[in-house]
Design a protein around this motif. Structure first.
Motif, PDB file in Angstrom:
ATOM      1  N   GLN A 540       0.829  -1.206   0.000  1.00  0.00           N
ATOM      2  CA  GLN A 540       0.000   0.000   0.000  1.00  0.00           C
ATOM      3  C   GLN A 540       0.867   1.261   0.000  1.00  0.00           C
ATOM      4  N   TYR A 541       1.626   1.423  -1.088  1.00  0.00           N
ATOM      5  CA  TYR A 541       2.461   2.619  -1.238  1.00  0.00           C
ATOM      6  C   TYR A 541       2.500   2.968  -2.715  1.00  0.00           C
ATOM      7  N   ILE A 542       2.223   4.221  -3.027  1.00  0.00           N
ATOM      8  CA  ILE A 542       1.989   4.634  -4.406  1.00  0.00           C
ATOM      9  C   ILE A 542       3.273   5.109  -5.078  1.00  0.00           C
ATOM     10  N   LYS A 543       3.393   4.752  -6.346  1.00  0.00           N
ATOM     11  CA  LYS A 543       4.477   5.230  -7.196  1.00  0.00           C
ATOM     12  C   LYS A 543       3.854   5.670  -8.518  1.00  0.00           C
ATOM     13  N   THR A 544       4.086   6.931  -8.894  1.00  0.00           N
ATOM     14  CA  THR A 544       3.576   7.450 -10.161  1.00  0.00           C
ATOM     15  C   THR A 544       4.709   7.514 -11.174  1.00  0.00           C
ATOM     16  N   THR A 545       4.493   6.897 -12.322  1.00  0.00           N
ATOM     17  CA  THR A 545       5.459   6.972 -13.412  1.00  0.00           C
ATOM     18  C   THR A 545       4.960   7.987 -14.441  1.00  0.00           C
ATOM     19  N   LEU A 546       5.899   8.615 -15.143  1.00  0.00           N
ATOM     20  CA  LEU A 546       5.523   9.688 -16.066  1.00  0.00           C
ATOM     21  C   LEU A 546       6.640   9.933 -17.067  1.00  0.00           C
ATOM     22  N   GLU A 547       6.369  10.789 -18.025  1.00  0.00           N
ATOM     23  CA  GLU A 547       7.378  11.317 -18.939  1.00  0.00           C
ATOM     24  C   GLU A 547       7.341  12.833 -18.856  1.00  0.00           C
ATOM     25  N   ILE A 548       8.499  13.458 -18.824  1.00  0.00           N
ATOM     26  CA  ILE A 548       8.586  14.914 -18.823  1.00  0.00           C
ATOM     27  C   ILE A 548       9.008  15.386 -20.211  1.00  0.00           C
ATOM     28  N   TRP A 549       8.326  16.437 -20.702  1.00  0.00           N
ATOM     29  CA  TRP A 549       8.559  16.961 -22.046  1.00  0.00           C
ATOM     30  C   TRP A 549       8.800  18.471 -21.968  1.00  0.00           C
ATOM     31  N   GLU A 568      -2.272  14.205  -8.943  1.00  0.00           N
ATOM     32  CA  GLU A 568      -1.507  15.313  -8.369  1.00  0.00           C
ATOM     33  C   GLU A 568      -0.537  15.928  -9.378  1.00  0.00           C
ATOM     34  N   VAL A 569      -0.315  15.265 -10.501  1.00  0.00           N
ATOM     35  CA  VAL A 569       0.564  15.809 -11.532  1.00  0.00           C
ATOM     36  C   VAL A 569      -0.182  16.919 -12.262  1.00  0.00           C
ATOM     37  N   PRO A 570       0.369  18.127 -12.343  1.00  0.00           N
ATOM     38  CA  PRO A 570      -0.359  19.255 -12.948  1.00  0.00           C
ATOM     39  C   PRO A 570      -0.623  19.030 -14.433  1.00  0.00           C
ATOM     40  N   GLN A 571      -1.752  19.566 -14.876  1.00  0.00           N
ATOM     41  CA  GLN A 571      -2.105  19.536 -16.294  1.00  0.00           C
ATOM     42  C   GLN A 571      -1.510  20.762 -16.975  1.00  0.00           C
ATOM     43  N   GLY A 572      -1.056  20.586 -18.194  1.00  0.00           N
ATOM     44  CA  GLY A 572      -0.512  21.713 -18.929  1.00  0.00           C
ATOM     45  C   GLY A 572       0.922  22.027 -18.539  1.00  0.00           C
ATOM     46  N   ARG A 573       1.386  23.173 -18.983  1.00  0.00           N
ATOM     47  CA  ARG A 573       2.783  23.549 -18.768  1.00  0.00           C
ATOM     48  C   ARG A 573       3.014  23.983 -17.328  1.00  0.00           C
ATOM     49  N   LEU A 593      10.985  13.184  -9.589  1.00  0.00           N
ATOM     50  CA  LEU A 593      10.292  14.455  -9.445  1.00  0.00           C
ATOM     51  C   LEU A 593      10.301  14.879  -7.975  1.00  0.00           C
ATOM     52  N   ILE A 594      10.725  16.109  -7.727  1.00  0.00           N
ATOM     53  CA  ILE A 594      10.821  16.633  -6.371  1.00  0.00           C
ATOM     54  C   ILE A 594       9.728  17.658  -6.089  1.00  0.00           C
ATOM     55  N   GLN A 595       9.490  18.545  -7.045  1.00  0.00           N
ATOM     56  CA  GLN A 595       8.566  19.647  -6.819  1.00  0.00           C
ATOM     57  C   GLN A 595       8.053  20.143  -8.150  1.00  0.00           C
ATOM     58  N   VAL A 596       6.773  20.511  -8.191  1.00  0.00           N
ATOM     59  CA  VAL A 596       6.178  21.077  -9.402  1.00  0.00           C
ATOM     60  C   VAL A 596       5.434  22.352  -9.040  1.00  0.00           C
ATOM     61  N   HIS A 597       5.374  23.253  -9.985  1.00  0.00           N
ATOM     62  CA  HIS A 597       4.665  24.512  -9.806  1.00  0.00           C
ATOM     63  C   HIS A 597       3.881  24.776 -11.085  1.00  0.00           C
ATOM     64  N   PRO A 598       2.567  24.725 -11.036  1.00  0.00           N
ATOM     65  CA  PRO A 598       1.760  24.881 -12.260  1.00  0.00           C
ATOM     66  C   PRO A 598       1.758  26.320 -12.757  1.00  0.00           C
ATOM     67  N   SER A 599       2.890  26.707 -13.280  1.00  0.00           N
ATOM     68  CA  SER A 599       3.032  28.065 -13.807  1.00  0.00           C
ATOM     69  C   SER A 599       4.060  28.040 -14.919  1.00  0.00           C
ATOM     70  N   ILE A 600       3.888  28.896 -15.919  1.00  0.00           N
ATOM     71  CA  ILE A 600       4.892  28.960 -16.981  1.00  0.00           C
ATOM     72  C   ILE A 600       5.764  30.191 -16.821  1.00  0.00           C
ATOM     73  N   GLN A 601       5.719  30.800 -15.617  1.00  0.00           N
ATOM     74  CA  GLN A 601       6.582  31.950 -15.373  1.00  0.00           C
ATOM     75  C   GLN A 601       8.030  31.516 -15.480  1.00  0.00           C
ATOM     76  N   ALA A 602       8.803  32.257 -16.250  1.00  0.00           N
ATOM     77  CA  ALA A 602      10.208  31.912 -16.461  1.00  0.00           C
ATOM     78  C   ALA A 602      11.028  32.381 -15.278  1.00  0.00           C
ATOM     79  N   ALA A 603      11.350  31.447 -14.397  1.00  0.00           N
ATOM     80  CA  ALA A 603      12.183  31.780 -13.232  1.00  0.00           C
ATOM     81  C   ALA A 603      13.552  31.170 -13.415  1.00  0.00           C
TER      82      ALA A 603
END
Length: 787
Positions: A540-549, A568-573, A593-603
């Motif tokens: 009972q422990y979750i692992k999410t697999t994905l591709e980053i583009w 929990e993986v954000p939609q869009g850029r 994956l460590i951290q995501v921020h659903p924003s396309i602000q160029a930081a």
């Protein structure tokens, strides 16, 4: 981002090209490795050879511990000559278990295991860290005359005195907080007695134990049959699992130990227990992450789930292959149960949080009667990171029959663990509310505590009030910052970048795994599933697999997000912070994956290493040589100068925010403490006498700046002045201006030491220990932590 000079890049390239072996095959570049080293304060070419190649590093002598090490060796040799019974007193976490294993094997070359040599490990769920009366009685009945602790014991003054009354001598090997005065032991070997810049200053418990065995080996004319180096794999496991600063000898020992650990993964070494564990967690043993994400959590899981972790020492040291396979499977089972239990408690905590108003919650404090005490630290860490707030999780325990209340009924206690974020100092925070607590201990970022159940609400309110006074705002936690070391594109991910970053391993505290920022990216082929154990049963422990583009390539790059669902993986850029890894089991490179921020602000990575709005103009290091004309020129804004040495990251962040608001650079120009704790007390007495005699007043700020202590510690000192004959009263309505009258009525030179004086000296000592850290910590670390 701070750019390294060209000569530094060339120096790094020269050393990396000379390493040889797997790490340098098909290696190209070197700019990123040079940049990371430069950002982390490693800017001396003389350090590079030993940093990259442990064979070129000169480790410190175990006798750098001085007379204490000599006393320890002499007492052990006496016990061997007289055939005394010796007991190792360990601890139940991975550092304590491996330290016990190192002493068990190392001392086993001088004593007969199970006859004149034994070991004792407390039960995590029923006993606490350190020596106990119950355990000492048990060892005395077995006829032990010498106890050697590892990873514990420095502050167990009462228990040490009790052991001596039972006729047992004690040698302490430890790396935790020191008592105010040397305990009455035969020897105490603790790196905290060494200067903070000493290469042995950051040793963990297992590394201190290793240094004791090394001293024994060097003190006999004929070396024992087992080579000393055979212990290094155990040392590496404990060092990396305990998250100590991997600099100096710590890095050297970890590097050498991982080389030996790699042999276990290849079936070339006679440690079947480690080989089976690596097989079960699908690791090769050639990476520090194989310890931090594989071996370490499994060893820790045994005490978290079962309480008793004795068999872990046998697992690590036995040569019986059949027995080791059984113990490895039991360890794996404990870890799968830990994962499932952790997931359930995380869900329950999140359900409770859904009922809170997080907009007014600076500190999360939750309690439950059903939560397992052994995993609360793990869950608190996960919640703290997710909600960006200090988190305290408590189990409401059974009554404490050893400390009845006034009416004779035992108090109902809540016990648990705390984890911090944003460099908020938990230990200092708890000190301000010590009157509400039963016990507490730990470090700035992690602590354990217990308190009466009826105090939980008051404790929660007090923490939230204290954090607001320190400038922590709940709304700030709702806008997470993305902290990264390097900005990369998806096209750059893969073998070449991994091999270049791999040159800087082992990673750990002081040299963390590089965080890579990928901007304007998105995720595809996202899926989550439960893990399975070695028998194929679902865990009972979750692992999410994905591709980053991103737009840099026509192909996605595989990755994993542990403990998160696909929803929990954000939609869009978005922007993402990842770590680049190599999956030895599936033979492929992937991101974690460590951290995501659903924003396309160029930081972009800022000069202080953290992606925040309103970053300050820069941090100037004036600690040692004063003002550096190369750091600041007259046509720039004058820097804000910090001359009072901080004792925690929160103190420093207040100045960072002030500099940011004023659009000024921040110059750190503080120095190491000039006075001993006793001298601070004498200076305070002198100030009190002067103010009483002259009738003048002083402000709180004048006093704590003069004494180089914090306002909280000064309050302890002022309370103490009232006890010894002075009268400290506010002179103005603001409460910050004081008048002192009276005179000293107690002859302190005659030894009239009160508990309050002991507490004051301890507070000063602890602050000075932290100030020494802030005087030595590299500028790059300060830049990375400031936000």
């Amino acid at each position: 981002m701070i750019q390294p000079t060209e000569w530094w890049i060339q120096a790094v390239k020269q050393h990396t090209s000379e390493i040889g072996g797997d790490k340098s095959q098909a290696f190209a570049g070197g700019e990123r490795a040079a940049q990371l080293l430069w950002q982390r304060g490693i800017q001396d070419p003389a350090m590079l050879a030993g940093f990259f190649n442990p064979d070129l590093y000169q480790p410190a002598s175990p006798f750098d511990f001085g007379q204490e090490m000599i006393w320890a060796v002499e007492r052990i040799q006496q016990a061997q000559t007289c055939e005394e019974k010796v007991a190792i007193w360990g601890d139940f976490d991975a550092d304590g278990i491996t330290a016990t294993a190192v002493l068990w094997e190392g001392l086993g070359q001088f004593f007969m295991q199970h006859r004149t040599l034994s070991y004792y490990i407390p039960n995590r769920l029923t006993e606490s860290h350190g020596l106990s009366i119950q355990g000492l009685d048990q060892l005395a009945k077995q006829g032990c005359s010498l106890i050697i602790t590892c990873d514990t014991g420095s502050t167990n003054l009462e228990e040490i005195a009790y052991a001596q009354r039972l006729g047992m001598d004690v040698i302490v090997t430890d790396h935790h907080t020191l008592p105010l005065e040397r305990p009455g032991v035969t020897a105490i070997i603790n790196p905290r007695y060494l200067p903070s810049q000493h290469p042995l200053a950051h040793l963990s418990g297992v590394a201190v134990a290793y240094k004791l065995i090394e001293a024994l080996y060097q003190s006999v004319p004929v070396p024992p049959q087992q080579p000393l180096e055979a212990l290094l794999d155990l040392v590496a496991i404990g060092l990396i699992a305990d998250l100590v600063n991997l600099t100096g000898d710590c890095r050297y020992l970890a590097q050498q130990g991982i080389e030996r650990l790699k042999q276990s993964g290849q079936g070339q070494q006679a440690r079947p227990g480690i080989a089976y564990l690596l097989e079960l967690c699908k690791k090769n043993g050639d990476r520090p992450t194989d310890i931090s994400f594989g071996l370490g959590p499994r060893i820790n899981a045994v005490s978290r789930i079962q309480g008793d972790a004795h068999f872990c020492v046998e697992l690590l040291t036995s040569r019986d292959s059949h027995r080791c396979r059984q113990l490895a499977q039991a360890t794996e089972l404990a870890n799968t149960r830990r994962q499932a239990l952790q997931k359930d408690v995380v869900y329950q905590v999140q359900q409770k949080l859904a009922q809170l108003d997080l907009s007014t919650t600076s500190a999360i404090v939750l309690a439950d009667t059903q939560w397992s005490l052994g995993i609360l630290g793990l869950v608190a860490g996960q919640i703290a990171q997710e909600y960006d707030r200090p988190t305290i999780l408590l189990n409401i325990d059974t009554p404490d029959v050893t400390e009845p209340t006034a009416d004779g009924t035992p108090p109902l206690l809540a016990r648990g663990s705390a984890r911090s974020v944003q460099q908020i100092d938990l230990y200092q925070l708890f000190q301000t509310q010590a009157h509400l607590l039963h016990r507490f201990g730990g470090h700035p970022l992690a602590a354990g505590l217990s308190l009466p159940v009826e105090n939980i609400d008051c404790f929660t309110d007090a923490l939230n009030r204290q954090l607001r006074q320190q400038g922590f705002k709940p709304e700030d936690a709702a806008s997470p910052n993305l902290a990264a070391d390097l900005a990369v594109t998806v096209a750059e991910l893969g073998r070449d970048l991994f091999k270049e970053l791999n040159l800087l391993e082992p990673y750990g505290m002081g040299n963390p795994t590089p965080k890579l920022l990928i901007q304007n990216c998105w995720f595809e082929n996202v899926w989550n599933k439960n893990l399975k154990d070695w028998k194929g049963n679902k865990v009972q422990y979750i692992k999410t697999t994905l591709e980053i583009w991103d737009d840099s390539t026509q192909m996605g790059f595989p990755g994993v997000w542990w403990g998160h669902y696909k929803e929990e993986v954000p939609q869009g850029r978005c922007s993402a912070v990842v770590e680049l890894d190599f999956n030895a089991y599936s033979k492929k490179y992937e991101i974690r994956l460590i951290q995501v921020h659903p924003s396309i602000q160029a930081a972009q990575p800022s000069r202080v290493g953290t992606l925040t709005e309103g970053a300050i103009a820069g941090i100037l290091d004036w600690r040692s040589n004063g003002r550096d004309s190369q750091d600041w020129v007259p046509d720039q804004p004058a820097p804000l100068c910090l001359q009072q040495c901080p004792t925690c990251w929160t103190d420093l962040q207040v100045w960072v925010r002030q500099a940011s608001q004023q659009n000024q650079p921040l110059a750190i120009a503080y120095a190491a403490p000039r006075f001993t704790p006793q001298q601070v007390w004498q200076h305070l007495i002198g100030i009190a006498k002067y103010l009483s005699r002259t009738g003048q007043t002083a402000t709180m700020r004048q006093l704590y700046e003069k004494l180089e202590i914090s306002a909280q510690t000064l309050q302890l000192g002022l309370q103490l002045l009232n006890l010894v004959g002075f009268e400290v009263t506010p002179f103005a309505s603001d409460g910050q201006t004081l008048q002192i009258s009276g005179h000293l009525e107690m002859d302190l030179s005659a030894g009239a030491i009160t508990p309050q004086l002991t507490a004051f000296l301890a507070a000063v000592s602890e602050e000075q220990f932290r100030q020494q850290y802030f005087c030595q910590v590299p500028l790059s670390t300060i830049q990375a932590m400031a936000r």
